[in-house]
Design a protein around this motif. Sequence first.
Motif, mmCIF file in Angstrom:
data_model
loop_
_atom_site.group_PDB
_atom_site.id
_atom_site.type_symbol
_atom_site.label_atom_id
_atom_site.label_comp_id
_atom_site.label_asym_id
_atom_site.label_seq_id
_atom_site.Cartn_x
_atom_site.Cartn_y
_atom_site.Cartn_z
ATOM 1 N N GLU A 1 -3.348 -30.842 16.464
ATOM 2 C CA GLU A 1 -3.938 -31.811 16.042
ATOM 3 C C GLU A 1 -3.818 -32.284 14.628
ATOM 4 O OE1 GLU A 1 -6.964 -32.867 17.298
ATOM 5 O OE2 GLU A 1 -6.579 -31.667 19.306
ATOM 6 N N ASN A 2 -3.319 -31.589 13.708
ATOM 7 C CA ASN A 2 -2.541 -32.038 12.561
ATOM 8 C C ASN A 2 -1.567 -33.128 12.880
ATOM 9 O OD1 ASN A 2 -4.342 -30.644 11.188
ATOM 10 N ND2 ASN A 2 -2.876 -29.004 10.799
ATOM 11 N N THR B 1 -3.064 -36.338 13.919
ATOM 12 C CA THR B 1 -3.860 -36.948 12.799
ATOM 13 C C THR B 1 -2.697 -37.688 11.915
ATOM 14 O OG1 THR B 1 -5.409 -35.282 12.586
ATOM 15 C CG2 THR B 1 -4.951 -36.625 10.515
ATOM 16 N N ARG C 1 -2.862 -41.754 10.970
ATOM 17 C CA ARG C 1 -2.933 -42.265 10.065
ATOM 18 C C ARG C 1 -1.746 -43.025 9.441
ATOM 19 N NH1 ARG C 1 -4.568 -37.839 5.605
ATOM 20 N NH2 ARG C 1 -6.345 -37.797 6.896
#
Length: 271
Positions: free
Chosen positions: A236-237, A240, A244
């Motif tokens: 998930e990181n 992200t 971003r």
Amino acid sequence: MLAYRGSSTGFDALVPKKVCIYNYNKLAFRAASVKCVHKQAAQSLTSSTTAERRIVKKKVGKEAHHLWKKRDSAGSGQKALNLVRIVSQCPNEKEAVYGELNKWIAWETEFPLIAASKALRILRKRSQWKRVIQVAKWMLSKGQGATMGTYDTLLLAFDMDKRVDEAESLWNMILHAHTRSISKRLFSRMIALYDHHDLQDKIIEIFADMEELGVRPDEDTVRRVAHAFRKLGQEENGKTVYKRYGCKWKYIHFKSERVRVRRDGWDEDDK
């Protein structure tokens, strides 16, 4: 009405009064014109002389006003090649290399920074990483060459020579001394170094410093950071990070043409 024009003999001739007035006015106009021309010529001569004086004063002041000594770059290329030759012939010992480098600057009135920087670039192109490290460390020990370019070259040499501990010590020094002025290039260099040696935890630490200082990572750094998150089991990181900081577009080849298409977050090609 007639007016008499006198002479030494008495009456020379009779001249109309209107003619006399006309001749008088004509002579007065000519005299005024001559005076005006002389006055304009004098003014132009005075202004040109004043301008010349100002130019002369400016030139003299500019030539005489020197508060520092300009570094001379003439012959720096030959000095750099001479330095490369000297270092290449030295044994691989710190004392021997530093001794020859000190002899190289023994007769210099100021440190030959331009020549030393060129020598570093030559050694880097030749992939002589041990010599790059020796010359760069010697420059820093003399208080010279403490620039982001020198740090980048030294970190690359540490990476190629597999000297991770020394690279980490240098990075900590840079981080404490130049916290707000560290370039994106140095962050990317350090993340690439840790990626080459499979140090995913260190990559995440450097990336956290980037975010804290507001330094936006480039596309290659985003890929490395996302890869580190994935290897640590933090999918998930990684998504992200791509969402971003990743580029919204990528290029693919379709029917022998290069086409730009939109990325959809976690792309399979990026894995």
